[in-house]
Design an enzyme around this catalytic site. Sequence first.
Site, PDB file in Angstrom:
ATOM      1  N   SER A 123       0.828  -1.199   0.000  1.00 11.85           N
ATOM      2  CA  SER A 123       0.000   0.000   0.000  1.00 11.85           C
ATOM      3  C   SER A 123       0.860   1.245   0.000  1.00 11.85           C
ATOM      4  O   SER A 123       1.955   1.256   0.591  1.00 11.85           O
ATOM      5  CB  SER A 123      -0.843  -0.022   1.280  1.00 11.85           C
ATOM      6  OG  SER A 123      -1.463   1.224   1.465  1.00 11.85           O
ATOM      7  N   TYR A 148      -2.342  -0.883  10.876  1.00 15.39           N
ATOM      8  CA  TYR A 148      -2.546  -1.450   9.533  1.00 15.39           C
ATOM      9  C   TYR A 148      -1.339  -1.130   8.641  1.00 15.39           C
ATOM     10  O   TYR A 148      -0.733  -2.018   8.037  1.00 15.39           O
ATOM     11  CB  TYR A 148      -3.837  -0.900   8.895  1.00 15.39           C
ATOM     12  CG  TYR A 148      -3.875  -1.156   7.406  1.00 15.39           C
ATOM     13  CD1 TYR A 148      -4.117  -2.434   6.908  1.00 15.39           C
ATOM     14  CD2 TYR A 148      -3.642  -0.124   6.483  1.00 15.39           C
ATOM     15  CE1 TYR A 148      -4.103  -2.683   5.534  1.00 15.39           C
ATOM     16  CE2 TYR A 148      -3.640  -0.361   5.117  1.00 15.39           C
ATOM     17  CZ  TYR A 148      -3.868  -1.648   4.648  1.00 15.39           C
ATOM     18  OH  TYR A 148      -3.851  -1.883   3.291  1.00 15.39           O
ATOM     19  N   LYS A 152       1.739  -3.592   6.993  1.00 16.39           N
ATOM     20  CA  LYS A 152       2.133  -3.711   5.575  1.00 16.39           C
ATOM     21  C   LYS A 152       3.644  -3.517   5.445  1.00 16.39           C
ATOM     22  O   LYS A 152       4.305  -4.212   4.687  1.00 16.39           O
ATOM     23  CB  LYS A 152       1.396  -2.658   4.736  1.00 16.39           C
ATOM     24  CG  LYS A 152      -0.077  -2.961   4.536  1.00 16.39           C
ATOM     25  CD  LYS A 152      -0.271  -4.031   3.493  1.00 16.39           C
ATOM     26  CE  LYS A 152      -1.558  -4.777   3.681  1.00 16.39           C
ATOM     27  NZ  LYS A 152      -1.721  -5.961   2.873  1.00 16.39           N
TER      28      LYS A 152
HETATM   29  P1  NAD Z   1     -10.881  -7.336   0.992  1.00 17.56           P
HETATM   30  O1  NAD Z   1     -11.157  -7.331   2.450  1.00 17.56           O
HETATM   31  O2  NAD Z   1     -12.004  -7.138   0.049  1.00 17.56           O
HETATM   32  O3  NAD Z   1     -10.137  -8.693   0.579  1.00 17.56           O
HETATM   33  C1  NAD Z   1      -9.247  -9.365   1.444  1.00 17.56           C
HETATM   34  C2  NAD Z   1      -9.655 -10.833   1.430  1.00 17.56           C
HETATM   35  O4  NAD Z   1      -8.763 -11.565   2.268  1.00 17.56           O
HETATM   36  C3  NAD Z   1     -11.068 -11.051   1.971  1.00 17.56           C
HETATM   37  O5  NAD Z   1     -11.787 -11.868   1.076  1.00 17.56           O
HETATM   38  C4  NAD Z   1     -10.842 -11.775   3.298  1.00 17.56           C
HETATM   39  O6  NAD Z   1     -11.894 -12.677   3.592  1.00 17.56           O
HETATM   40  C5  NAD Z   1      -9.515 -12.469   3.047  1.00 17.56           C
HETATM   41  N1  NAD Z   1      -8.708 -12.740   4.241  1.00 17.56           N
HETATM   42  C6  NAD Z   1      -8.374 -11.885   5.244  1.00 17.56           C
HETATM   43  N2  NAD Z   1      -7.590 -12.507   6.142  1.00 17.56           N
HETATM   44  C7  NAD Z   1      -7.407 -13.773   5.684  1.00 17.56           C
HETATM   45  C8  NAD Z   1      -6.676 -14.890   6.157  1.00 17.56           C
HETATM   46  N3  NAD Z   1      -5.989 -14.836   7.305  1.00 17.56           N
HETATM   47  N4  NAD Z   1      -6.703 -16.027   5.438  1.00 17.56           N
HETATM   48  C9  NAD Z   1      -7.401 -16.109   4.290  1.00 17.56           C
HETATM   49  N5  NAD Z   1      -8.119 -15.086   3.789  1.00 17.56           N
HETATM   50  C10 NAD Z   1      -8.101 -13.934   4.484  1.00 17.56           C
HETATM   51  O7  NAD Z   1      -9.739  -6.256   0.734  1.00 17.56           O
HETATM   52  P2  NAD Z   1      -9.137  -5.752  -0.640  1.00 17.56           P
HETATM   53  O8  NAD Z   1      -9.519  -4.332  -0.819  1.00 17.56           O
HETATM   54  O9  NAD Z   1      -9.407  -6.718  -1.700  1.00 17.56           O
HETATM   55  O10 NAD Z   1      -7.592  -5.755  -0.279  1.00 17.56           O
HETATM   56  C11 NAD Z   1      -6.738  -6.823  -0.644  1.00 17.56           C
HETATM   57  C12 NAD Z   1      -5.353  -6.531  -0.103  1.00 17.56           C
HETATM   58  O11 NAD Z   1      -4.902  -5.292  -0.632  1.00 17.56           O
HETATM   59  C13 NAD Z   1      -5.293  -6.397   1.410  1.00 17.56           C
HETATM   60  O12 NAD Z   1      -4.119  -7.017   1.861  1.00 17.56           O
HETATM   61  C14 NAD Z   1      -5.231  -4.901   1.631  1.00 17.56           C
HETATM   62  O13 NAD Z   1      -4.558  -4.581   2.809  1.00 17.56           O
HETATM   63  C15 NAD Z   1      -4.459  -4.437   0.407  1.00 17.56           C
HETATM   64  N6  NAD Z   1      -4.736  -3.038   0.042  1.00 17.56           N
HETATM   65  C16 NAD Z   1      -6.023  -2.648  -0.199  1.00 17.56           C
HETATM   66  C17 NAD Z   1      -6.284  -1.306  -0.535  1.00 17.56           C
HETATM   67  C18 NAD Z   1      -7.691  -0.837  -0.787  1.00 17.56           C
HETATM   68  O14 NAD Z   1      -7.915   0.375  -0.762  1.00 17.56           O
HETATM   69  N7  NAD Z   1      -8.649  -1.707  -1.058  1.00 17.56           N
HETATM   70  C19 NAD Z   1      -5.227  -0.383  -0.617  1.00 17.56           C
HETATM   71  C20 NAD Z   1      -3.925  -0.825  -0.374  1.00 17.56           C
HETATM   72  C21 NAD Z   1      -3.701  -2.167  -0.048  1.00 17.56           C
HETATM   73  N1  UFG Z   2     -12.769  10.764   3.249  1.00 14.39           N
HETATM   74  C1  UFG Z   2     -13.827  11.587   3.564  1.00 14.39           C
HETATM   75  N2  UFG Z   2     -14.963  11.014   4.023  1.00 14.39           N
HETATM   76  C2  UFG Z   2     -15.120   9.667   4.198  1.00 14.39           C
HETATM   77  C3  UFG Z   2     -14.012   8.833   3.863  1.00 14.39           C
HETATM   78  C4  UFG Z   2     -12.854   9.421   3.407  1.00 14.39           C
HETATM   79  O1  UFG Z   2     -13.741  12.802   3.435  1.00 14.39           O
HETATM   80  O2  UFG Z   2     -16.183   9.209   4.645  1.00 14.39           O
HETATM   81  C5  UFG Z   2     -11.551  11.380   2.685  1.00 14.39           C
HETATM   82  C6  UFG Z   2     -10.292  11.089   3.489  1.00 14.39           C
HETATM   83  O3  UFG Z   2     -10.129  12.009   4.507  1.00 14.39           O
HETATM   84  C7  UFG Z   2      -9.217  11.141   2.382  1.00 14.39           C
HETATM   85  C8  UFG Z   2      -9.943  10.643   1.139  1.00 14.39           C
HETATM   86  O4  UFG Z   2     -11.336  10.797   1.403  1.00 14.39           O
HETATM   87  O5  UFG Z   2      -8.851  12.474   2.154  1.00 14.39           O
HETATM   88  C9  UFG Z   2      -9.657   9.183   0.822  1.00 14.39           C
HETATM   89  O6  UFG Z   2      -9.926   8.402   1.973  1.00 14.39           O
HETATM   90  P1  UFG Z   2     -10.064   6.803   1.909  1.00 14.39           P
HETATM   91  O7  UFG Z   2     -10.440   6.342   3.288  1.00 14.39           O
HETATM   92  O8  UFG Z   2     -10.958   6.422   0.786  1.00 14.39           O
HETATM   93  O9  UFG Z   2      -8.612   6.321   1.510  1.00 14.39           O
HETATM   94  P2  UFG Z   2      -7.196   6.567   2.226  1.00 14.39           P
HETATM   95  O10 UFG Z   2      -6.372   7.361   1.278  1.00 14.39           O
HETATM   96  O11 UFG Z   2      -7.345   7.067   3.587  1.00 14.39           O
HETATM   97  O12 UFG Z   2      -6.644   5.062   2.353  1.00 14.39           O
HETATM   98  C10 UFG Z   2      -6.749   4.112   1.298  1.00 14.39           C
HETATM   99  C11 UFG Z   2      -6.898   2.710   1.900  1.00 14.39           C
HETATM  100  C12 UFG Z   2      -5.638   2.309   2.613  1.00 14.39           C
HETATM  101  C13 UFG Z   2      -4.466   2.465   1.690  1.00 14.39           C
HETATM  102  C14 UFG Z   2      -4.386   3.866   1.112  1.00 14.39           C
HETATM  103  C15 UFG Z   2      -3.289   3.902   0.085  1.00 14.39           C
HETATM  104  O13 UFG Z   2      -7.954   2.693   2.849  1.00 14.39           O
HETATM  105  O14 UFG Z   2      -5.744   0.942   2.945  1.00 14.39           O
HETATM  106  O15 UFG Z   2      -5.630   4.186   0.473  1.00 14.39           O
HETATM  107  O16 UFG Z   2      -3.158   5.168  -0.432  1.00 14.39           O
HETATM  108  F1  UFG Z   2      -3.335   2.228   2.391  1.00 14.39           F
END
Ligand code: NAD
Ligand code: UFG
Length: 341
Positions: A123, A148, A152
């Site tokens: 991330s 979190y 990572k």
């Molecule tokens: P998500 O929660 O939709 O998917 C994660 C999946 O992993 C889920 O299906 C959950 O059931 C499964 N899981 C969690 N712990 C587990 C375990 N111990 N064993 C097996 N399965 C497990 O989340 P996502 O948005 O698809 O994110 C996927 C990955 O990307 C995560 O590691 C998250 O931290 C990372 N990530 C997501 C974002 C974002 O904004 N979505 C940004 C940066 C990084």
């Molecule tokens: N925000 C609002 N209102 C809300 C939610 C978010 O104003 O209800 C704003 C936040 O303050 C931020 C922007 O919208 O300025 C984006 O917020 P998000 O929560 O959508 O995303 P973040 O950038 O905080 O974080 C996301 C993922 C993290 C990841 C990161 C990587 O949640 O897991 O992007 O850039 F690490």
Amino acid sequence: MILITGGAGYIGAHVALELLARNEDVLILDNLCNSQRSAIERISTLAGQRPGFIQGDVRNRRLLDTLLRDYPIDAVVHCAGLKAVGESVHEPLRYYDNNVGGSLTLCQAMAQAGVFTLVFSSSATVYGDCCTMPINESCATGQPTNPYGMSKLMAENIMQSVASSDPRWSIGLLRYFNPIGAHPSGLLGEAPLNMPNNLLPFLLQVASGQREYLSVFGNDYPTADGTGVRDYIHIVDLAQGHLCALDALRERSGVNIWNLGTGRGYSVLELVKSFEQVSGVPIALQFKARRPGDVTCCWADPQKAADELGWRASRSLQDMLTDAWRWQCSQLETEWIREAN
Ligand code: NAD
Ligand code: UFG
């Protein structure tokens, strides 16, 4: 065969779909703690073929050993993890256990099985409060402000160490910026089981009448309109980046870091305005204090991924919002049909 941990989740499911579209064999391992089995059905419908699916935990070493022995797995895409920043502050041990423990167990099992190709869902949060925009991969990692983000960074460090210890490893650390949107079919998207934390899932619930208003966290940031700026990237572009990374890793060794972002930032208010334009639905806003731990701006320099992976995000913010809204509407329709029956 590619093993996708967390492949029933938002990102993993889209990666599975792209791999199946390329006729790769896919095995999904997911404990369904934040997803549903129906995601596997949806992937199968869209791909016209079923991925293998095992319901289980990535921290279960015995299970991993069995899977790596019984299936011809030659690479792993490790998406399994917990991702709610706020929750991680209240339940740090659960986050370290899952995100760090899961990555550690996976690396141990892979090493023992002789599988050394790994793509990791990292991330942009690992950059912390980086003050030079755009962020490139040589920017130092910061001190993430929550467990979190720390989990990572710790998982990345474990992967760096194992790769230094054995040249057979080929690891891609994909630092995602802000993935949003859905598959253009409207059949696959993000389905948060609890109250959404992220901007777009929350906004979609406001647009569909499930919530009254969207809180805008801070309108006093030093940005053009005072709200936070992020690099939103279409989930399909992001998923395709994983395929390019897998291909590149076949020719590389050690640890490779790639930002997956578009290189363009949008503020919260810009995103809301674009959503209103594509959906025709007005969004009620309330301005609130800044959310603790949020950075002002965060957008990627995607040049390294372009040079080394031949990958660039191609979908616009309008595409992301149109696809997300289509997905939200199709979800609601499914719910109405279920209730009516
Ligand atoms: P998500 O929660 O939709 O998917 C994660 C999946 O992993 C889920 O299906 C959950 O059931 C499964 N899981 C969690 N712990 C587990 C375990 N111990 N064993 C097996 N399965 C497990 O989340 P996502 O948005 O698809 O994110 C996927 C990955 O990307 C995560 O590691 C998250 O931290 C990372 N990530 C997501 C974002 C974002 O904004 N979505 C940004 C940066 C990084
Ligand atoms: N925000 C609002 N209102 C809300 C939610 C978010 O104003 O209800 C704003 C936040 O303050 C931020 C922007 O919208 O300025 C984006 O917020 P998000 O929560 O959508 O995303 P973040 O950038 O905080 O974080 C996301 C993922 C993290 C990841 C990161 C990587 O949640 O897991 O992007 O850039 F690490």
